[in-house]
Every structure is written in structure tokens, then in C-alpha cells.
Write an enzyme that holds these catalytic residues in place. Sequence first.
Site, PDB file in Angstrom:
ATOM      1  CB  CYS A  12      -0.812  -0.070   1.113  1.00 25.92           C
ATOM      2  SG  CYS A  12      -0.262   0.167   2.780  1.00 25.92           S
ATOM      3  CB  CYS A  86       0.555   1.229  -4.255  1.00 22.94           C
ATOM      4  SG  CYS A  86       0.562  -0.197  -5.274  1.00 22.94           S
ATOM      5  CB  CYS A  90       2.904  -1.631  -7.685  1.00 23.14           C
ATOM      6  SG  CYS A  90       2.216  -1.276  -6.134  1.00 23.14           S
TER       7      CYS A  90
END
Length: 138
Positions: A12, A86, A90
Site C-alpha cells: 500500500c 498504490c 507498483c
Amino acid sequence: MTSDKPSVLFVCVHNAGRSQMAQGFLTRLAGDRVEVRSAGTTPANAVNPIAVEAMAEVGIDITGQTPKILTPDTVETSTIVITMGCGDTCPYFPGVSYRDWTLDDPAGQGIEQVRIIRDHIRARIRDLLIELGLAPGA
């Protein structure tokens, strides 16, 4: 063998709430059958104290956890990467299985709302264990 053990990474933004709670649940329910890690794209300075309190209510202590920075190597060496808000920050690696869990951010929330988020995470962890062919522990 350790190489046969699945490696699950929870990601996250701040690695201070959702991902820490998920790591706590999977660690408790899977034991040493799964390697469990968490990280954040922009880690906070500390784990959210309300998340710590909510997890303590169900007997899981995450006070010793610290937010960690997400690195490409951490992603690349994972079997499953579960993102929680996120977005596109990522890194993506072929061969890694990705899941996106839409969950509210506990940051700035009161204990009642964080309990709801915690319980949603616990249900998803149980489903993940079933998917991995591992019966949930206690």
C-alpha cells in the site's frame, strides 16, 4: 523446501495500515507455510496506532512492525503481490501474480471504521489461503 513456499507481498502507499494488518493476519493464519512481507511506495514513519489497536483486539500484535520501502527486488522475488491502493506506482514483473484489493485507507479513521477494514482484510486472507490450498490456521 523453502523454494516451494509461496511468497506473498502486501503493498500500500504508506505501509502503515492495510498492508500491515494483512501481513499480520496471513502470518498468524498461515504460520511458516507462506513467506509474508509488506512494503509501501511512500512509507510512513510508523504503523498507524489505530490499526495496531484494531489488530490487538483480535489477538495479533503488530507493534514491532515498521513501514518499509517497496523495492523492485521485493516484488520480483514474490509469488503473489497484493496491492491496496498504490495504483500504477507498483513495479510489474512477468511471472508474478498480481491482485488488487480495493480497501478503504485506515489513515485518519476512527477505530470503528478501522475494525470494518480489518474484518474485510481477514476475510480476504482466508480466501487467499483457500486459493493457495492451505487450510486457515487458528
